[in-house]
Design a protein around this motif. Structure first.
Motif: not given
Length: 147
Positions: A98-102
């Motif tokens: 996902p876009d907010t994955a770290y």
């Protein structure tokens, strides 16, 4: 020599062998048997049907991922194998996470130069990587790391 690359988790034996001969910490068979099935994504390289390199992505599948176990047999280093595996792992993350994955990793020595080419940056001074060995550093009965 021709190398083939496969999106698959290494076998327990290959995993343990590659970690040992490439200078990574030794992992017990029990640890490998428990850990490898939790791989999010992995790539292995083979030469003449034999696994000579690997890299894995681990994590929770949504919020946090870590690239681990980048290992190439010494006699196959310097041929772009690790670079290709790392690029494949990053491509998978870009397609899947996902876009907010770290996404994190630990860069030992000159490996940081390879990782920076794929967009990884040092997190210091805002953050500092920390680690612990549950039962002490492998290879020393007193649990201390060699100086």
């Amino acid at each position: 020599m021709t190398y083939t690359f496969h999106a698959e988790t290494p076998s327990v034996d290959d995993y343990r062998r590659l970690r040992a001969i490439s200078g990574l910490s030794i992992k017990s068979e029990e640890a490998a048997l428990r850990g490898l099935p939790n791989t999010c994504h992995a790539v292995v390289a083979r030469a003449d049907g034999r696994t000579v390199a690997m890299g894995r992505v681990i994590g929770d599948g949504g919020c946090h991922f870590q690239i681990v176990d980048m290992a190439v047999e010494p006699e196959h280093q310097g041929r772009g194998i690790g670079k290709r595996i790392f690029a494949d792992l990053v491509a998978w993350l870009r397609e899947t996470a996902p876009d907010t994955a770290y996404v994190s990793l630990i860069a030992d020595g000159d490996a940081r130069h390879l990782y920076s080419k794929q967009g990884f940056e040092p997190v210091m001074p805002a953050s500092i990587g920390m680690a612990m060995w549950v039962h002490g550093f492998p290879g020393r009965a007193d649990g201390l790391r060699e100086a």
